[in-house]
Scaffold this active site. Sequence first.
Site, PDB file in Angstrom:
ATOM      1  N   ASP A 126      51.905  54.381  31.670  1.00  0.00           N
ATOM      2  CA  ASP A 126      51.959  53.002  31.187  1.00  0.00           C
ATOM      3  C   ASP A 126      51.383  51.997  32.187  1.00  0.00           C
ATOM      4  O   ASP A 126      50.685  51.056  31.811  1.00  0.00           O
ATOM      5  CB  ASP A 126      53.407  52.606  30.869  1.00  0.00           C
ATOM      6  CG  ASP A 126      53.834  53.078  29.482  1.00  0.00           C
ATOM      7  OD1 ASP A 126      52.940  53.396  28.678  1.00  0.00           O
ATOM      8  OD2 ASP A 126      55.045  53.124  29.213  1.00  0.00           O
ATOM      9  N   ARG A 130      48.651  54.478  43.871  1.00  0.00           N
ATOM     10  CA  ARG A 130      49.125  53.258  43.231  1.00  0.00           C
ATOM     11  C   ARG A 130      48.473  52.075  43.946  1.00  0.00           C
ATOM     12  O   ARG A 130      48.212  52.137  45.147  1.00  0.00           O
ATOM     13  CB  ARG A 130      50.643  53.189  43.289  1.00  0.00           C
ATOM     14  CG  ARG A 130      51.299  54.451  42.701  1.00  0.00           C
ATOM     15  CD  ARG A 130      52.792  54.317  42.517  1.00  0.00           C
ATOM     16  NE  ARG A 130      53.399  55.593  42.173  1.00  0.00           N
ATOM     17  CZ  ARG A 130      53.430  56.113  40.947  1.00  0.00           C
ATOM     18  NH1 ARG A 130      52.873  55.453  39.961  1.00  0.00           N
ATOM     19  NH2 ARG A 130      53.999  57.274  40.715  1.00  0.00           N
ATOM     20  N   VAL A 180      35.639  64.551  29.955  1.00  0.00           N
ATOM     21  CA  VAL A 180      34.964  63.250  29.968  1.00  0.00           C
ATOM     22  C   VAL A 180      33.535  63.391  30.481  1.00  0.00           C
ATOM     23  O   VAL A 180      32.580  62.895  29.867  1.00  0.00           O
ATOM     24  CB  VAL A 180      35.753  62.242  30.836  1.00  0.00           C
ATOM     25  CG1 VAL A 180      34.920  60.995  31.114  1.00  0.00           C
ATOM     26  CG2 VAL A 180      37.051  61.851  30.139  1.00  0.00           C
ATOM     27  N   ARG A 237      78.836  81.083  39.827  1.00  0.00           N
ATOM     28  CA  ARG A 237      78.830  79.668  40.192  1.00  0.00           C
ATOM     29  C   ARG A 237      78.437  78.789  39.012  1.00  0.00           C
ATOM     30  O   ARG A 237      78.024  79.260  37.954  1.00  0.00           O
ATOM     31  CB  ARG A 237      77.821  79.417  41.314  1.00  0.00           C
ATOM     32  CG  ARG A 237      78.205  79.926  42.675  1.00  0.00           C
ATOM     33  CD  ARG A 237      77.040  79.698  43.620  1.00  0.00           C
ATOM     34  NE  ARG A 237      77.354  80.127  44.986  1.00  0.00           N
ATOM     35  CZ  ARG A 237      76.448  80.389  45.913  1.00  0.00           C
ATOM     36  NH1 ARG A 237      75.168  80.284  45.620  1.00  0.00           N
ATOM     37  NH2 ARG A 237      76.813  80.755  47.124  1.00  0.00           N
ATOM     38  N   GLY A 275      51.170  58.742  39.104  1.00  0.00           N
ATOM     39  CA  GLY A 275      51.571  60.096  39.496  1.00  0.00           C
ATOM     40  C   GLY A 275      50.637  61.142  38.931  1.00  0.00           C
ATOM     41  O   GLY A 275      50.183  61.032  37.790  1.00  0.00           O
ATOM     42  N   ARG A 278      61.615  60.597  35.678  1.00  0.00           N
ATOM     43  CA  ARG A 278      61.786  59.171  35.956  1.00  0.00           C
ATOM     44  C   ARG A 278      62.937  58.628  35.116  1.00  0.00           C
ATOM     45  O   ARG A 278      64.055  59.095  35.253  1.00  0.00           O
ATOM     46  CB  ARG A 278      60.474  58.421  35.705  1.00  0.00           C
ATOM     47  CG  ARG A 278      60.335  57.155  36.522  1.00  0.00           C
ATOM     48  CD  ARG A 278      58.950  56.567  36.468  1.00  0.00           C
ATOM     49  NE  ARG A 278      58.400  56.446  35.150  1.00  0.00           N
ATOM     50  CZ  ARG A 278      57.337  55.722  34.844  1.00  0.00           C
ATOM     51  NH1 ARG A 278      56.716  55.057  35.792  1.00  0.00           N
ATOM     52  NH2 ARG A 278      56.883  55.667  33.618  1.00  0.00           N
ATOM     53  N   THR A 324      50.906  62.151  32.178  1.00  0.00           N
ATOM     54  CA  THR A 324      52.139  62.031  32.959  1.00  0.00           C
ATOM     55  C   THR A 324      53.078  63.162  32.559  1.00  0.00           C
ATOM     56  O   THR A 324      53.188  63.477  31.365  1.00  0.00           O
ATOM     57  CB  THR A 324      52.842  60.681  32.741  1.00  0.00           C
ATOM     58  OG1 THR A 324      54.164  60.729  33.293  1.00  0.00           O
ATOM     59  CG2 THR A 324      52.948  60.320  31.270  1.00  0.00           C
ATOM     60  N   ILE A 325      53.771  63.733  33.526  1.00  0.00           N
ATOM     61  CA  ILE A 325      54.682  64.831  33.208  1.00  0.00           C
ATOM     62  C   ILE A 325      55.926  64.347  32.474  1.00  0.00           C
ATOM     63  O   ILE A 325      56.645  65.140  31.862  1.00  0.00           O
ATOM     64  CB  ILE A 325      55.111  65.602  34.477  1.00  0.00           C
ATOM     65  CG1 ILE A 325      55.986  64.728  35.378  1.00  0.00           C
ATOM     66  CG2 ILE A 325      53.915  66.154  35.211  1.00  0.00           C
ATOM     67  CD1 ILE A 325      56.657  65.495  36.514  1.00  0.00           C
ATOM     68  N   ASP A 326      56.189  63.026  32.509  1.00  0.00           N
ATOM     69  CA  ASP A 326      57.461  62.508  32.001  1.00  0.00           C
ATOM     70  C   ASP A 326      57.532  62.418  30.480  1.00  0.00           C
ATOM     71  O   ASP A 326      58.619  62.274  29.921  1.00  0.00           O
ATOM     72  CB  ASP A 326      57.728  61.121  32.593  1.00  0.00           C
ATOM     73  CG  ASP A 326      57.743  61.122  34.111  1.00  0.00           C
ATOM     74  OD1 ASP A 326      58.145  62.158  34.678  1.00  0.00           O
ATOM     75  OD2 ASP A 326      57.346  60.117  34.709  1.00  0.00           O
ATOM     76  N   ARG A 379      76.982  74.252  43.022  1.00  0.00           N
ATOM     77  CA  ARG A 379      75.900  73.876  43.929  1.00  0.00           C
ATOM     78  C   ARG A 379      74.917  72.953  43.191  1.00  0.00           C
ATOM     79  O   ARG A 379      74.664  73.113  42.004  1.00  0.00           O
ATOM     80  CB  ARG A 379      75.139  75.111  44.418  1.00  0.00           C
ATOM     81  CG  ARG A 379      75.980  76.038  45.295  1.00  0.00           C
ATOM     82  CD  ARG A 379      76.201  75.442  46.680  1.00  0.00           C
ATOM     83  NE  ARG A 379      76.898  76.348  47.562  1.00  0.00           N
ATOM     84  CZ  ARG A 379      78.222  76.432  47.664  1.00  0.00           C
ATOM     85  NH1 ARG A 379      78.993  75.641  46.917  1.00  0.00           N
ATOM     86  NH2 ARG A 379      78.785  77.287  48.489  1.00  0.00           N
ATOM     87  N   ASP A 394      56.861  59.954  28.678  1.00  0.00           N
ATOM     88  CA  ASP A 394      57.592  58.720  28.410  1.00  0.00           C
ATOM     89  C   ASP A 394      56.697  57.583  27.897  1.00  0.00           C
ATOM     90  O   ASP A 394      57.106  56.416  27.905  1.00  0.00           O
ATOM     91  CB  ASP A 394      58.324  58.253  29.669  1.00  0.00           C
ATOM     92  CG  ASP A 394      57.382  57.951  30.833  1.00  0.00           C
ATOM     93  OD1 ASP A 394      56.187  58.330  30.752  1.00  0.00           O
ATOM     94  OD2 ASP A 394      57.837  57.354  31.822  1.00  0.00           O
ATOM     95  N   LYS A 443      81.158  83.305  33.127  1.00  0.00           N
ATOM     96  CA  LYS A 443      81.648  82.841  34.417  1.00  0.00           C
ATOM     97  C   LYS A 443      80.593  82.124  35.260  1.00  0.00           C
ATOM     98  O   LYS A 443      80.832  81.820  36.427  1.00  0.00           O
ATOM     99  CB  LYS A 443      82.221  84.024  35.201  1.00  0.00           C
ATOM    100  CG  LYS A 443      83.454  84.650  34.526  1.00  0.00           C
ATOM    101  CD  LYS A 443      84.029  85.770  35.350  1.00  0.00           C
ATOM    102  CE  LYS A 443      85.267  86.356  34.672  1.00  0.00           C
ATOM    103  NZ  LYS A 443      85.855  87.473  35.464  1.00  0.00           N
ATOM    104  N   ARG A 498      36.993  66.828  33.374  1.00  0.00           N
ATOM    105  CA  ARG A 498      35.944  67.763  32.958  1.00  0.00           C
ATOM    106  C   ARG A 498      35.425  67.420  31.568  1.00  0.00           C
ATOM    107  O   ARG A 498      34.208  67.372  31.325  1.00  0.00           O
ATOM    108  CB  ARG A 498      36.510  69.187  32.982  1.00  0.00           C
ATOM    109  CG  ARG A 498      35.590  70.264  32.416  1.00  0.00           C
ATOM    110  CD  ARG A 498      36.302  71.615  32.462  1.00  0.00           C
ATOM    111  NE  ARG A 498      35.485  72.712  31.961  1.00  0.00           N
ATOM    112  CZ  ARG A 498      35.445  73.090  30.676  1.00  0.00           C
ATOM    113  NH1 ARG A 498      36.167  72.417  29.765  1.00  0.00           N
ATOM    114  NH2 ARG A 498      34.691  74.101  30.311  1.00  0.00           N
TER     115      ARG A 498
END
Length: 320
Positions: free
Chosen positions: A103, A72, A23, A162, A11, A171, A125-127, A244, A129, A215, A21
């Site tokens: 990973d 991938r 590298v 709401r 991803g 993920r 990775t944005i995760d 919502r 993880d 509220k 850049r």
Amino acid sequence: MKTIGVLTSGGDAPGMNAVVRSVVRSAIALGMNVKGIRRGYNGLIEGDIIDMNIRSVSEIIHRGGTILFTARSPEFKTEEGIKKAVETCHREGIEGIVVIGGDGSFRGGRDLSLHGIPCVCVPGTIDNDISSTEYTIGFDTAMNTAMEMVDKLRDTTQSHERCSVVEVMGRHAGWIALETGIAVGATSILVPEVEYDLQRDIIDKINRTKATGKKHFIIIVAEGVGKVTELAKEIEEITGVETRATILGHVQRGGSPTLRDRLFASLMGHEAVKLLSQGIGNRVIAYREEKIVNYDIYEALQMVKPFDIEAYNIANEISI
């Protein structure tokens, strides 16, 4: 080494271009040539490779996504696919590769290293993880994007009194949900790492908060928990509060990287090139205890990253 390659895999994450850049320019400063491998391991198998120079990476440090594209590669998971990639390296004169990804990308770097092509992996990775590092490139930008969108959503949530149930990415990890939830003052934060009880962790908290005069409510849900539409219906049926569901989705992957992501991308990219210039491969770059360090890929993949339960508990205490 005279020639190295650089690729982005898995991803996309804001800050990948900043790594590329770093590298390219770090390698050129050491007298090496750089080949850009497009579309990840697929490009390595198919020979989709370009020569890169200082000007190839001009004006990209602020751009999201990846100029090398990403994909991938199921074929690369096979022995035949790996051998094709190695043949491409020999044909192109590539003696080592900087791999930018998560990973799964690291395992690819390990496989290439075992087949004689030294690889150094940079966590992108944005995760957030990846177990071996406290920070991954793209995480800060994704959180800021999520925070800005929830802040905008809060305006309409408050206007209509709401409850908004918001799914963020991550993920199977709850890091984006946890830190974004704290930043937006969410009533409840649901993450895969902590089992939740609907009554205790959401309904009771909404009722206690209502009793103080508030509220409108925001519930942040990690992607790994999911089912936000069903959850929103349950909350409305039990509390009577109009509810919502909103799924922020892939917009969190895009956008100009933050200062933090640009900084770590530049430092990690430089460290990766330094290792390859010394003939060192099969390594993962990581950020631990405020330092840029590196680990053997085998060691990195076996590490366990504990969830920040202390921050999670603090979020619960201050969410009323």
